[in-house]
Design an enzyme around this catalytic site. Structure first.
Site, PDB file in Angstrom:
ATOM      1  N   ARG A  83       0.849  -1.205   0.000  1.00 11.94           N
ATOM      2  CA  ARG A  83       0.000   0.000   0.000  1.00 11.94           C
ATOM      3  C   ARG A  83       0.873   1.238   0.000  1.00 11.94           C
ATOM      4  O   ARG A  83       0.604   2.198  -0.716  1.00 11.94           O
ATOM      5  CB  ARG A  83      -0.949  -0.023   1.200  1.00 11.94           C
ATOM      6  CG  ARG A  83      -2.248  -0.766   0.964  1.00 11.94           C
ATOM      7  CD  ARG A  83      -2.061  -2.195   0.454  1.00 11.94           C
ATOM      8  NE  ARG A  83      -3.325  -2.905   0.318  1.00 11.94           N
ATOM      9  CZ  ARG A  83      -3.865  -3.657   1.274  1.00 11.94           C
ATOM     10  NH1 ARG A  83      -3.230  -3.843   2.426  1.00 11.94           N
ATOM     11  NH2 ARG A  83      -5.027  -4.259   1.080  1.00 11.94           N
ATOM     12  N   ASP A  92      -6.476 -14.184   1.858  1.00 17.13           N
ATOM     13  CA  ASP A  92      -7.539 -13.394   2.500  1.00 17.13           C
ATOM     14  C   ASP A  92      -8.400 -12.680   1.459  1.00 17.13           C
ATOM     15  O   ASP A  92      -7.942 -12.378   0.356  1.00 17.13           O
ATOM     16  CB  ASP A  92      -6.932 -12.350   3.453  1.00 17.13           C
ATOM     17  CG  ASP A  92      -5.950 -11.426   2.740  1.00 17.13           C
ATOM     18  OD1 ASP A  92      -5.191 -11.918   1.876  1.00 17.13           O
ATOM     19  OD2 ASP A  92      -5.936 -10.217   3.041  1.00 17.13           O
ATOM     20  N   GLU A  93      -9.626 -12.403   1.854  1.00 16.63           N
ATOM     21  CA  GLU A  93     -10.508 -11.476   1.143  1.00 16.63           C
ATOM     22  C   GLU A  93     -10.474 -11.679  -0.370  1.00 16.63           C
ATOM     23  O   GLU A  93     -10.323 -10.724  -1.133  1.00 16.63           O
ATOM     24  CB  GLU A  93     -10.103 -10.028   1.477  1.00 16.63           C
ATOM     25  CG  GLU A  93     -10.218  -9.714   2.943  1.00 16.63           C
ATOM     26  CD  GLU A  93      -9.778  -8.304   3.297  1.00 16.63           C
ATOM     27  OE1 GLU A  93     -10.500  -7.651   4.060  1.00 16.63           O
ATOM     28  OE2 GLU A  93      -8.722  -7.841   2.816  1.00 16.63           O
ATOM     29  N   TRP A 111      -6.741 -13.585  11.868  1.00 18.23           N
ATOM     30  CA  TRP A 111      -6.855 -12.113  11.905  1.00 18.23           C
ATOM     31  C   TRP A 111      -8.273 -11.647  12.183  1.00 18.23           C
ATOM     32  O   TRP A 111      -8.487 -10.587  12.745  1.00 18.23           O
ATOM     33  CB  TRP A 111      -6.315 -11.504  10.615  1.00 18.23           C
ATOM     34  CG  TRP A 111      -7.173 -11.618   9.379  1.00 18.23           C
ATOM     35  CD1 TRP A 111      -7.257 -12.675   8.533  1.00 18.23           C
ATOM     36  CD2 TRP A 111      -8.042 -10.608   8.849  1.00 18.23           C
ATOM     37  NE1 TRP A 111      -8.125 -12.403   7.507  1.00 18.23           N
ATOM     38  CE2 TRP A 111      -8.624 -11.137   7.677  1.00 18.23           C
ATOM     39  CE3 TRP A 111      -8.392  -9.308   9.252  1.00 18.23           C
ATOM     40  CZ2 TRP A 111      -9.537 -10.418   6.900  1.00 18.23           C
ATOM     41  CZ3 TRP A 111      -9.289  -8.599   8.466  1.00 18.23           C
ATOM     42  CH2 TRP A 111      -9.857  -9.144   7.317  1.00 18.23           C
ATOM     43  N   TYR A 129      -4.112  -4.971  15.287  1.00 13.79           N
ATOM     44  CA  TYR A 129      -3.979  -4.259  14.017  1.00 13.79           C
ATOM     45  C   TYR A 129      -3.598  -2.821  14.359  1.00 13.79           C
ATOM     46  O   TYR A 129      -4.427  -2.035  14.815  1.00 13.79           O
ATOM     47  CB  TYR A 129      -5.286  -4.328  13.216  1.00 13.79           C
ATOM     48  CG  TYR A 129      -5.341  -5.484  12.233  1.00 13.79           C
ATOM     49  CD1 TYR A 129      -4.768  -6.708  12.562  1.00 13.79           C
ATOM     50  CD2 TYR A 129      -5.943  -5.346  10.984  1.00 13.79           C
ATOM     51  CE1 TYR A 129      -4.811  -7.767  11.663  1.00 13.79           C
ATOM     52  CE2 TYR A 129      -5.988  -6.400  10.085  1.00 13.79           C
ATOM     53  CZ  TYR A 129      -5.414  -7.608  10.431  1.00 13.79           C
ATOM     54  OH  TYR A 129      -5.448  -8.645   9.542  1.00 13.79           O
ATOM     55  N   ASP A 155      -2.932  -0.342  12.600  1.00 12.71           N
ATOM     56  CA  ASP A 155      -3.463   0.791  11.820  1.00 12.71           C
ATOM     57  C   ASP A 155      -4.636   1.447  12.559  1.00 12.71           C
ATOM     58  O   ASP A 155      -4.944   2.616  12.322  1.00 12.71           O
ATOM     59  CB  ASP A 155      -3.878   0.374  10.398  1.00 12.71           C
ATOM     60  CG  ASP A 155      -4.839  -0.803  10.345  1.00 12.71           C
ATOM     61  OD1 ASP A 155      -4.903  -1.581  11.316  1.00 12.71           O
ATOM     62  OD2 ASP A 155      -5.537  -0.940   9.321  1.00 12.71           O
ATOM     63  N   TRP A 176      -0.819  -2.468   8.493  1.00 14.53           N
ATOM     64  CA  TRP A 176      -1.358  -2.216   7.143  1.00 14.53           C
ATOM     65  C   TRP A 176      -1.203  -0.733   6.865  1.00 14.53           C
ATOM     66  O   TRP A 176      -1.544   0.100   7.710  1.00 14.53           O
ATOM     67  CB  TRP A 176      -2.832  -2.633   7.077  1.00 14.53           C
ATOM     68  CG  TRP A 176      -3.021  -4.096   7.341  1.00 14.53           C
ATOM     69  CD1 TRP A 176      -3.487  -4.664   8.494  1.00 14.53           C
ATOM     70  CD2 TRP A 176      -2.734  -5.179   6.440  1.00 14.53           C
ATOM     71  NE1 TRP A 176      -3.505  -6.029   8.359  1.00 14.53           N
ATOM     72  CE2 TRP A 176      -3.057  -6.377   7.119  1.00 14.53           C
ATOM     73  CE3 TRP A 176      -2.244  -5.251   5.139  1.00 14.53           C
ATOM     74  CZ2 TRP A 176      -2.903  -7.635   6.529  1.00 14.53           C
ATOM     75  CZ3 TRP A 176      -2.093  -6.503   4.557  1.00 14.53           C
ATOM     76  CH2 TRP A 176      -2.421  -7.671   5.248  1.00 14.53           C
ATOM     77  N   THR A 177      -0.706  -0.398   5.683  1.00 15.69           N
ATOM     78  CA  THR A 177      -0.190   0.960   5.510  1.00 15.69           C
ATOM     79  C   THR A 177      -1.009   1.846   4.575  1.00 15.69           C
ATOM     80  O   THR A 177      -0.479   2.807   4.025  1.00 15.69           O
ATOM     81  CB  THR A 177       1.271   0.904   5.010  1.00 15.69           C
ATOM     82  OG1 THR A 177       1.300   0.156   3.781  1.00 15.69           O
ATOM     83  CG2 THR A 177       2.181   0.250   6.025  1.00 15.69           C
ATOM     84  N   GLU A 178      -2.305   1.551   4.428  1.00 16.24           N
ATOM     85  CA  GLU A 178      -3.105   2.409   3.544  1.00 16.24           C
ATOM     86  C   GLU A 178      -2.989   3.886   3.933  1.00 16.24           C
ATOM     87  O   GLU A 178      -2.900   4.754   3.055  1.00 16.24           O
ATOM     88  CB  GLU A 178      -4.585   2.005   3.598  1.00 16.24           C
ATOM     89  CG  GLU A 178      -4.909   0.697   2.910  1.00 16.24           C
ATOM     90  CD  GLU A 178      -4.898  -0.491   3.846  1.00 16.24           C
ATOM     91  OE1 GLU A 178      -4.209  -0.434   4.902  1.00 16.24           O
ATOM     92  OE2 GLU A 178      -5.570  -1.482   3.533  1.00 16.24           O
TER      93      GLU A 178
END
Ligand code: ACM
Length: 555
Positions: free
Chosen positions: A162, A328-329, A395, A420, A422, A470-472
């Site tokens: 990200r 995932d997802e 997770w 998490y 973030d 997570w780096t969004e």
């Protein structure tokens, strides 16, 4: 000390000075710590720490068993020794005015963790890269520390897709992990928004897949765009350097190549990887906003062969036992609409799209197992049936981990609700780009990785725990620092330190120890969140985060 050691016994005496006369006696198997002490403590204190002379032990050195270097009991020597009576990561650090400093570890790793404790005993200046008080002699107090980790997997996941973190930032992150006795670096190298590792046989993965033209600034509902290209990738030599640097610090690097979802960057580079019968994959680009892309891999032999090629190069670069395949997802929309995917389901005799995902993962479970490695994936790999050799990163709460452990699979606990990083760390309008619910330092400190539902035998499948970054909304290194620290310090204690009876951690005691630790973080140059809240330049006024009632995954 952080993380808190198992036991500390202080004793009387003036302590052990570290000065120009201090020598280093490194026994067999302790080379990583020998090099690290010279590089790190040597630089911080301005000491060369020369090898101890052969006969420095003097007349009392007659025990015979440990006389190889002759430095036993020399008061001005730091001795590093392997002691196979200790568990591999355990250590005993003994500092005595008469006998000098000795670190005994069950393996090279144990000795290295003991050296991290030694650094904390010296003071915050030991965390700098050059002396700030030349001429001052630092003294280690007389004491004995006996210590061992609670878990063998003490991890940190960093998403470099990200937002790319240049190689120097990754090396620094490994140093920060080592200082907190964390030992697994889960390297999230690919996602919809960028492919970050050079793969020689597929150059377009990085030519096309490693950059995007612009980036959403804030949550996906934010109106702001950063209208400049963002990108970067690690060459294979960069990766070799990162892996070797980590290994010197007894950190395993577990690479993640996310399949079959989170693959838009790869499909943008090689459109034939996508579901070409339902989407014009030739018009796709690397994704510039957040969420879960519907562009997933097509369940074709071509996609399997392509990723076998990727994993072949990966195995040459990463010696890690575990290889993470994401899982995932994976949005099923395209598979539902695709006649080719439906025909594949029929041909394979599968029940549905979940089973198709499971087929994908099983293929790579077999493939990795045949090559002596172990597959690990996010807990969605449970859907449609868990591959026989799979380990699960739990997770979405503890649930996936409990199911997997009960079925006899190994688990790494990393529930979003707890670790998490973030997620915002305080209420209030000043938190930069606030994501979801609040997780404070104390919340992380009170996280318990082993759920009480598990029997002792099942609980042994919990290999450990990891925090995920997570780096969004972390566009640079300082934003990563802000989200990670100080909470990663609390997490390190959760992962390392024994759970004190009655199974409740003492947060007031931790906070008191944090006072000293903030000085260490300052010396290391970590842009942590101060206890009183963000500094003006750490705020991002007006940039929308994820609403508290928003959808659970990521941003
Ligand atoms: C995840 O957060 N999608 C593993």
């Amino acid at each position: 000390m952080i993380p808190a050691p198992r036991s500390v016994r202080r004793s009387a005496g003036p302590g052990v000075p570290l000065d120009a006369a201090t020598t280093l006696s490194a026994g067999p198997g302790t080379g990583t710590t020998e090099r690290w002490l010279r590089l790190t403590l040597g630089a911080a204190l301005g000491l060369s720490l020369p090898p101890a002379p052969e006969s420095a032990g003097g007349p009392e050195n007659t025990s015979g068993t440990e006389s190889a270097t002759g430095a036993e009991n020399a008061p001005n020597t730091v001795r590093l020794r392997i002691d196979e009576s200790l568990p591999p990561e355990a250590y005993v650090l003994d500092a005595d005015s008469g006998r000098g400093i000795e670190i005994r570890g069950g393996s090279g790793a144990g000795v290295f963790w003991g050296a991290q404790t030694l650094r904390q005993l010296i003071g915050p200046e030991a965390f700098r890269r050059a002396p700030v008080r030349p001429g001052v002699t630092y003294t280690v107090p007389n004491l004995t520390v006996e210590d061992a980790p609670r878990f063998g997997w003490r991890g940190l996941m960093l998403d470099v897709s990200r937002h790319f973190m240049p190689k120097d930032g990754v090396l620094r992150q490994l140093d920060l992990m080592a200082a907190h006795k964390l030992n697994v670096f889960h390297f999230h190298l690919t996602d919809d928004q960028g492919w970050r590792i050079e793969i020689k046989r597929y150059p377009k993965l990085t030519e096309t897949g490693s950059w995007r033209a612009r980036t959403k600034f804030g949550h996906r509902a934010s109106p702001h765009w950063e209208e400049k290209p963002h990108g970067g990738f690690y060459t294979q030599d960069d990766i070799r350097e990162i892996v070797a640097y980590a290994a010197e610090r007894h950190i395993a690097v577990v690479p993640e190549i996310d399949i079959p979802g989170h693959s838009q960057a790869a499909i943008a580079a090689y459109p034939e990887l996508g579901n070409t019968d339902v989407v014009d994959t030739h018009s796709l680009s690397v994704w510039d906003t957040w969420g879960v892309s519907k562009n997933v891999l097509a369940p074709t032999d071509n996609a399997l062969r392509f990723y076998e090629g990727v994993f072949e190069e990966l195995l040459d670069l990463f010696p890690s036992e575990f290889i993470h395949v994401g899982g995932d997802e994976c949005a099923k929309d395209q598979w539902k609409a695709s006649p080719a995917a439906q025909a594949r389901i029929t041909e394979l005799g599968l029940a549905d799209e979940d089973a198709l995902q499971s087929w994908f993962i099983r293929h790579f479970d077999d493939w990795l197992t045949a090559r002596g490695r172990r597959l690990i994936g996010w807990d969605e790999i449970l859907e449609g049936g868990l591959a026989p050799g799979a380990t699960v990163s739990s997770w979405r709460g503890y649930r996936g981990g409990i199911t997997a452990a009960r079925a006899g699979h190994d688990v790494v606990m990393c529930p979003e609700q707890q670790v998490y990083l973030d997620h915002r760390q305080a209420e209030g309008p000043d938190e930069p780009v606030p994501i979801g619910f609040v997780r404070t330092l104390e919340d992380v400190y009170r996280f318990e990785p082993v759920p009480p539902e598990l029997t002792p035998a099942q609980a042994r499948h919990v290999l450990g725990t990891q925090a995920n970054l997570w780096t969004e909304v972390m566009e640079d290194r300082d934003r990563v620092d802000y989200q990670a620290f100080p909470r990663l310090v609390a997490f390190a204690e959760v992962a390392w330190s024994a759970l004190p009876p009655p199974a409740e951690r003492d947060f007031a005691d931790f906070e008191e120890r944090m006072t000293a630790h903030y000085a260490r973080l300052d010396a290391l140059g970590v842009a942590y969140r101060p206890p009183a809240g963000p500094l003006p330049w750490q705020r991002r006024p007006g940039v929308l985060g994820r609403p508290i009632d928003g959808p659970p995954p990521n941003v």
